[in-house]
Design an enzyme around this catalytic site. Structure first.
Site, short mmCIF file in Angstrom:
data_model
loop_
_atom_site.label_atom_id
_atom_site.label_comp_id
_atom_site.label_asym_id
_atom_site.label_seq_id
_atom_site.Cartn_x
_atom_site.Cartn_y
_atom_site.Cartn_z
CE1 TYR A 2 -10.55 9.05 3.09
CE2 TYR A 2 -8.21 8.67 3.41
CZ TYR A 2 -9.43 8.26 2.93
OH TYR A 2 -9.53 7.06 2.31
CD1 TRP A 46 -6.55 4.31 6.77
CD2 TRP A 46 -5.84 2.71 8.17
NE1 TRP A 46 -7.11 3.12 6.37
CE2 TRP A 46 -6.68 2.12 7.21
CE3 TRP A 46 -5.29 1.90 9.16
CZ2 TRP A 46 -6.98 0.76 7.21
CZ3 TRP A 46 -5.58 0.54 9.15
CH2 TRP A 46 -6.42 -0.01 8.18
N1 LIG Z 1 -0.79 5.39 -5.04
C1 LIG Z 1 -1.66 5.02 -4.09
N2 LIG Z 1 -2.06 5.91 -3.18
C2 LIG Z 1 -2.94 5.56 -2.22
C3 LIG Z 1 -3.47 4.25 -2.19
C4 LIG Z 1 -3.05 3.32 -3.19
O1 LIG Z 1 -3.51 2.16 -3.24
N3 LIG Z 1 -2.14 3.75 -4.12
N4 LIG Z 1 -4.38 3.92 -1.22
C5 LIG Z 1 -5.18 4.98 -0.65
C6 LIG Z 1 -5.90 4.50 0.54
S1 LIG Z 1 -6.97 3.19 0.28
C7 LIG Z 1 -5.80 5.08 1.76
S2 LIG Z 1 -6.81 4.51 3.03
C8 LIG Z 1 -4.92 6.23 1.98
C9 LIG Z 1 -4.25 6.26 3.35
O2 LIG Z 1 -3.79 7.51 3.60
P1 LIG Z 1 -3.52 8.05 5.10
O3 LIG Z 1 -4.64 7.69 5.97
O4 LIG Z 1 -3.16 9.46 4.98
O5 LIG Z 1 -2.26 7.15 5.48
P2 LIG Z 1 -1.27 7.05 6.69
O6 LIG Z 1 0.09 7.05 6.12
O7 LIG Z 1 -1.65 5.89 7.52
O8 LIG Z 1 -1.47 8.41 7.50
C10 LIG Z 1 -1.78 8.53 8.83
C11 LIG Z 1 -0.97 9.67 9.41
O9 LIG Z 1 -1.39 9.88 10.76
C12 LIG Z 1 -0.24 10.10 11.56
N5 LIG Z 1 -0.59 9.76 12.96
C13 LIG Z 1 -0.50 8.56 13.58
N6 LIG Z 1 -0.94 8.67 14.85
C14 LIG Z 1 -1.30 9.95 15.04
C15 LIG Z 1 -1.84 10.68 16.13
O10 LIG Z 1 -2.09 10.17 17.19
N7 LIG Z 1 -2.11 12.01 15.95
C16 LIG Z 1 -1.87 12.62 14.75
N8 LIG Z 1 -2.18 13.91 14.65
N9 LIG Z 1 -1.36 11.95 13.70
C17 LIG Z 1 -1.09 10.64 13.84
C18 LIG Z 1 0.81 9.20 10.95
O11 LIG Z 1 2.11 9.60 11.35
C19 LIG Z 1 0.53 9.39 9.46
O12 LIG Z 1 1.25 10.46 8.95
O13 LIG Z 1 -3.90 6.24 0.97
C20 LIG Z 1 -4.43 6.26 -0.35
N10 LIG Z 1 -3.35 6.48 -1.30
N1 LIG Z 2 -0.31 -4.64 5.24
C1 LIG Z 2 -1.24 -3.72 4.91
N2 LIG Z 2 -2.53 -4.10 4.77
C2 LIG Z 2 -3.47 -3.18 4.43
C3 LIG Z 2 -3.15 -1.81 4.26
C4 LIG Z 2 -1.78 -1.43 4.40
O1 LIG Z 2 -1.41 -0.25 4.24
N3 LIG Z 2 -0.86 -2.41 4.73
N4 LIG Z 2 -4.13 -0.89 3.94
C5 LIG Z 2 -5.54 -1.26 4.17
C6 LIG Z 2 -6.39 -0.38 3.34
S1 LIG Z 2 -6.64 1.23 3.85
C7 LIG Z 2 -7.00 -0.79 2.20
S2 LIG Z 2 -7.94 0.31 1.30
C8 LIG Z 2 -6.83 -2.18 1.73
C9 LIG Z 2 -6.52 -2.23 0.22
O2 LIG Z 2 -6.97 -3.41 -0.37
P1 LIG Z 2 -6.72 -3.60 -1.95
O3 LIG Z 2 -7.00 -2.34 -2.65
O4 LIG Z 2 -7.45 -4.80 -2.40
O5 LIG Z 2 -5.15 -3.90 -1.94
P2 LIG Z 2 -3.93 -3.54 -2.91
O6 LIG Z 2 -2.71 -3.97 -2.16
O7 LIG Z 2 -3.98 -2.15 -3.40
O8 LIG Z 2 -4.10 -4.50 -4.16
C10 LIG Z 2 -4.31 -5.88 -4.03
C11 LIG Z 2 -3.91 -6.61 -5.29
O9 LIG Z 2 -4.62 -6.08 -6.42
C12 LIG Z 2 -3.81 -6.27 -7.56
N5 LIG Z 2 -4.28 -5.42 -8.66
C13 LIG Z 2 -3.96 -4.15 -8.95
N6 LIG Z 2 -4.58 -3.73 -10.07
C14 LIG Z 2 -5.31 -4.78 -10.51
C15 LIG Z 2 -6.17 -4.99 -11.63
O10 LIG Z 2 -6.40 -4.10 -12.45
N7 LIG Z 2 -6.75 -6.22 -11.75
C16 LIG Z 2 -6.53 -7.22 -10.87
N8 LIG Z 2 -7.15 -8.37 -11.06
N9 LIG Z 2 -5.72 -7.05 -9.82
C17 LIG Z 2 -5.13 -5.85 -9.63
C18 LIG Z 2 -2.42 -5.93 -7.06
O11 LIG Z 2 -1.44 -6.51 -7.90
C19 LIG Z 2 -2.45 -6.52 -5.65
O12 LIG Z 2 -1.87 -7.81 -5.62
O13 LIG Z 2 -5.77 -2.86 2.40
C20 LIG Z 2 -5.80 -2.72 3.81
N10 LIG Z 2 -4.77 -3.59 4.33
MO LIG Z 3 -7.76 2.48 2.33
#
Ligand SMILES: Nc1nc2c(c(=O)[nH]1)N[C@H]1C(S)=C(S)[C@@H](COP(=O)(O)OP(=O)(O)OC[C@H]3O[C@@H](n4cnc5c(=O)[nH]c(N)nc54)[C@H](O)[C@@H]3O)O[C@H]1N2
Ligand SMILES: Nc1nc2c(c(=O)[nH]1)N[C@H]1C(S)=C(S)[C@@H](COP(=O)(O)OP(=O)(O)OC[C@H]3O[C@@H](n4cnc5c(=O)[nH]c(N)nc54)[C@H](O)[C@@H]3O)O[C@H]1N2
Ligand SMILES: [Mo]
Length: 793
Positions: A135, A138
């Site tokens: 999935y 990333w």
């Molecule tokens: N509690 C909580 N959980 C969340 C979220 C949250 O806000 N709160 N956010 C969610 C969201 S929005 C997202 S997008 C997901 C992200 O979830 P993931 O996409 O699973 O996040 P990553 O940790 O970036 O995982 C990428 C993996 O790919 C591996 N990788 C890197 N390069 C390569 C490669 O070349 N080959 C292979 N085979 N592997 C590689 C890395 O080592 C890593 O383990 O998490 C979700 N989970």
């Molecule tokens: N540096 C960095 N940047 C990233 C990523 C990363 O792993 N690292 N991941 C990327 C990915 S896959 C995604 S999906 C995006 C995520 O983008 P978002 O989901 O927007 O980011 P978050 O960091 O989960 O949350 C942003 C803010 O929302 C606030 N928040 C939480 N709950 C609530 C609520 O109920 N109400 C309000 N008003 N605010 C709330 C939190 O306090 C936080 O300050 O970011 C992307 N950018």
């Molecule tokens: Mo995400």
């Protein structure tokens, strides 16, 4: 190789200075500078005697201070690298013993043995029994080695398909709603440009949007171009307001007014504002009539003339959200009287009933009436991958075709554990029904279920019922440790690829050249799949490779793009990038302007061509937790639930990490910049800390019915009372592996989060709906995660 924080600070200062220099002429003749790029930015890797000695940013990186790129050296040479193909002991012996997953030792095997084993398992089941969990994307931003794409290409062309994922963790709820409301996903679409904001916006509302943190990385190649604009924002006369349980560093920089809102209650606050705008006669009646549908069907609910008989007044909203009634009214006054931009986030919709958040914000923006005006209206991607940067309009290199998946089953992203544990169960989804298949094999490449999925203990229980788990990984992540067969993947620096960035500006195409030879026995995901295609037969091999070498595929992507009009592939490959300067009008882009100018000719792709305040389609689903117009639904866990808070008084948020990409980089020196006692930090309000007897730097246990984690306390005024925050992505590390729900030593937040879906409509993840309790504990020092011992290695 280990780099200290001090070394890193030193080297990044040097790196910034070197930015203008021609990187192709490194002073030392024995040092070669090789262009490469990642989600963390574009850079040159300096290589001496086959080893990476330095990472230097490319010219497109507008703010190379982000430490992630430097950490590539650390990550490539990390002790946590997986060196050889490995198989879990019982599995190799044919006993399986799935309950021993994550507990047992691994045995080194040859590539040939490993791949035969994998292929044998895949062929012993039906394609609809294989869950391809690759999935998200990333794992790798390259257009050739994108993990999801290579895995999809393999399953579709060689295995006959596999079960996939419907929706995603990022925008699981909004993604299922916005297209019906606005005719567009909105969350991944080009935003009103920074220049237009600077010129026109008077009030900028960061409605949970963390403009700085989230923009430091990119889904493709980061350029951190937003940082240049933020300097201008800082000096502008724009009034910033942040509505967030946390006062983010960027809010502080912009001296924003901080509206402390109880998590998960934004919809109530928005309703209160709408009620006030309506009853005070300030809403834009003309806009509602001309551009929206169904206001009349929403109004009775707003005014309390439906079954619930509750008027959604500011006083009502105040009780729920904790925001003063007077503040709610004052904000509504300010928004409607000034050119106001509402920047929504995604965390709000990553909560139970998250379907309502974007929808309600759109309705509020419609009543304010500035949608489509320069610097007004709303945007849901100002914080993501440079959403407000100018778009080049260039035709970019394409990506790897995956072919058609013959298995037409996709499990909603929040439902994986439930699906594994309940084969044959039928659930409601998107207004229809779906039945879970019987999953036997889990295949992961480039994503980590054991990182991203909520309720880790439930997930582990589910994982320990499967027949087979295969993981491709460069590193011994918690997910790799939970596998039966672990295949060592190269890091991106060990292979050739091509990509572009930023995701929205699309103004650079980058050569991602192989920097060093693969370490140990690591192989590219593409080659691993190609080998298994070959083992399957000549026909399958041809279908997978299409008779092409990898470099020819990369060249093919390049040659079908506008790049060829700038320079030849060979020149590009030497130089490292092609730049397409965005045209002047791209800097003046106003989202929804065309619709505003002519809502007939430029009608939205919705049921009525207008903004759907009400949707007959949604109403026809007949659900109790998702209706025809946006509504306030009380979440199962929130600070207003007295029964729940008696036991678990704190709301837990799990925002995205400042200095990581999810779990990536947790095994690098970057951790030194933020870990507390080597554990993931928890941000706790100073008054709460005092009441719990917690001091800055203390080790604390955070727990609820789903499990317990250890974190390091960071006591702060920048988080509101009653809320704690732990960034997602720490590498799960069970203290006592034999416990039913072992406490996590590292502070992996998904131990605590719930897998409860947002609703029966989107079935999306609701990780930000979570209560817990906290206490100070005395525990042994923690050294951080280690690679497991491998027999025969
Ligand atoms: N509690 C909580 N959980 C969340 C979220 C949250 O806000 N709160 N956010 C969610 C969201 S929005 C997202 S997008 C997901 C992200 O979830 P993931 O996409 O699973 O996040 P990553 O940790 O970036 O995982 C990428 C993996 O790919 C591996 N990788 C890197 N390069 C390569 C490669 O070349 N080959 C292979 N085979 N592997 C590689 C890395 O080592 C890593 O383990 O998490 C979700 N989970
Ligand atoms: N540096 C960095 N940047 C990233 C990523 C990363 O792993 N690292 N991941 C990327 C990915 S896959 C995604 S999906 C995006 C995520 O983008 P978002 O989901 O927007 O980011 P978050 O960091 O989960 O949350 C942003 C803010 O929302 C606030 N928040 C939480 N709950 C609530 C609520 O109920 N109400 C309000 N008003 N605010 C709330 C939190 O306090 C936080 O300050 O970011 C992307 N950018
Ligand atoms: Mo995400």
């Amino acid at each position: 190789m280990k780099i200290s924080r001090r070394d890193f600070l030193k080297s990044s200062a040097v790196a910034s200075l070197a930015l203008g220099a021609n990187p192709l002429f490194a002073k030392d003749e024995s040092v070669k500078s090789i262009p490469h790029a990642s989600n963390l930015g574009a850079f040159y890797a300096d290589v001496k005697d086959g080893k990476i000695v330095k990472i230097r940013p490319q010219i497109s990186d507008k703010d190379p201070k982000f430490p992630g790129n430097e950490a590539w050296i650390d990550r490539v040479y990390s002790d946590t690298r997986i060196k050889y193909p490995c198989v879990r002991k019982s599995f190799l012996e044919g006993k399986n013993a799935p309950e021993l997953r994550g507990k047992e030792e691994f045995v080194r095997v040859s590539w040939d043995e490993a791949l035969k084993l994998v292929l044998g398992k895949l062929k012993s089941v039906k394609p609809e029994q294989i869950y391809n969990g690759s999935y998200s994307g990333w794992g790798h931003p390259g257009l050739l080695h994108n993990c999801g794409a290579v895995a999809g290409r393999f399953f579709n062309n060689v295995i006959g398909g596999a079960v996939g994922t419907d929706g995603e963790y990022s925008n699981g709820a909004a993604g299922k709603v916005n297209t019906t409301i606005m005719g567009d996903l909105e969350v991944y679409s080009l935003q009103t440009s920074h220049e237009v904001i600077l010129e026109n916006t008077k009030v900028y509302v960061m409605w949970g949007a963390d403009l700085f943190k989230c923009n430091q990385i990119d889904y493709k190649i980061a350029n951190r171009g937003d940082n240049e604009y933020f300097k201008k924002y800082e000096k502008s006369n724009i009034k910033f307001i942040t509505i967030d349980p946390q006062y983010t560093p960027i809010a502080k920089r912009f001296k924003a007014d901080w509206i402390k809102i109880r998590p998960n209650t934004d919809v109530a606050m928005m309703l209160g504002m709408c009620h006030y705008l309506y009853t005070s006669g300030q809403y834009d009646k003309g806009f509602i009539e001309k551009y929206t549908y169904g206001f009349d069907k929403f109004l009775p609910y707003l005014l309390g003339k439906t079954e619930d008989k509750v008027a959604k007044t500011p006083a009502w909203a105040s009780k729920i959200s904790g925001v003063d009634e007077a503040v709610i009214k004052a904000l509504a006054d300010t928004f409607v009287k000034n050119r106001t931009f509402l920047a929504g986030n995604w965390a709000m919709q990553r909560a139970q009933h998250g379907e309502q958040a974007d929808w309600m914000l759109i309705v509020l923006a419609a009543m304010i009436g500035q949608i489509g005006l320069p610097g007004g209206g709303f945007g849901f991607s100002m914080h993501y991958s440079g959403g407000a940067q100018a778009f080049s309009g260039a035709t970019l290199p394409g990506g790897l075709a995956q072919g058609k998946n013959s298995v037409d089953i996709n499990i909603p992203a929040s439902r994986i554990s439930e699906a594994i544990l309940n084969p044959g169960k039928t659930i409601k989804f998107k207004g229809a029904e779906m039945t879970y298949p019987e999953i036997k094999v889990l295949y992961m490449t480039g994503a980590t279920l054991l990182g991203h999925h909520p309720n880790t203990n439930e997930l582990i229980k589910a994982l320990r019922t499967l027949d087979t788990i295969v993981v491709h990984e460069p590193w011994w992540t918690p997910m790799a440790k939970m596998a039966d067969i672990v295949l060592p993947a190269t890091t991106p620096l060990e292979r050739d690829d091509i990509s572009y960035g930023g995701s929205y500006s699309q103004d650079y195409v980058y050569a991602m050249k192989k920097v060093i030879e693969p370490l140990f026995e690591a192989r590219n995901d593409y080659d691993i799949f190609a080998d298994m295609a070959k083992m399957s037969g000549e026909k399958e091999y041809r279908r997978f490779t299409q008779g092409k070498e990898k470099i020819d595929i990369i060249k093919g992507f390049y040659e079908k793009s506008d790049c060829v009009n700038v320079m030849s592939f060979d020149e590009f490959w030497e130089k490292g990038f092609v730049h397409f300067a965005p045209p002047a009008q791209a800097y003046k882009f106003v989202r929804h302007a065309a619709f505003r100018a002519d809502p007939v000719a430029n009608k939205l792709a919705t049921e009525t061509g207008k903004i759907q305040i009400f949707s007959d389609k949604f109403a026809s689903f007949g659900l109790d937790d998702f209706k025809g117009h946006p509504m306030w639904f009380e979440p199962a866990e929130w600070l207003g639930n007295e029964k729940e808070t008696a036991k678990y008084p704190l709301h837990v948020l799990s925002p995205h990490p400042k200095l990581r990409i999810h779990s990536q980089l947790d095994n690098s020196f970057v951790r030194k910049a933020y870990k507390v006692a080597n554990r993931e930090p928890v941000l706790i309000n100073d008054e709460d800390a005092k009441n719990y007897g917690i001091k800055d730097g203390d080790v604390v246990e955070i727990s609820n019915d789903r499990g317990a984690i250890l974190c390091g306390a960071v006591v702060s005024k920048d988080i509101m009372k009653g809320v704690i925050s732990v960034e997602e992505g720490a590498w799960y590390d069970p203290e006592n592996i034999d416990d039913e729900k072992p406490r996590c030593n590292a502070g992996h937040i998904n131990i605590l989060t719930s897998s409860r879906p947002t609703s029966k409509m989107a079935q999306a993840t609701s990780v930000n709906t979570c209560l817990a309790t906290i206490k100070k504990v005395e525990v042994a020092p923690y050294q951080g995660i280690k690679a497991p011992k491998v027999k025969g290695a």
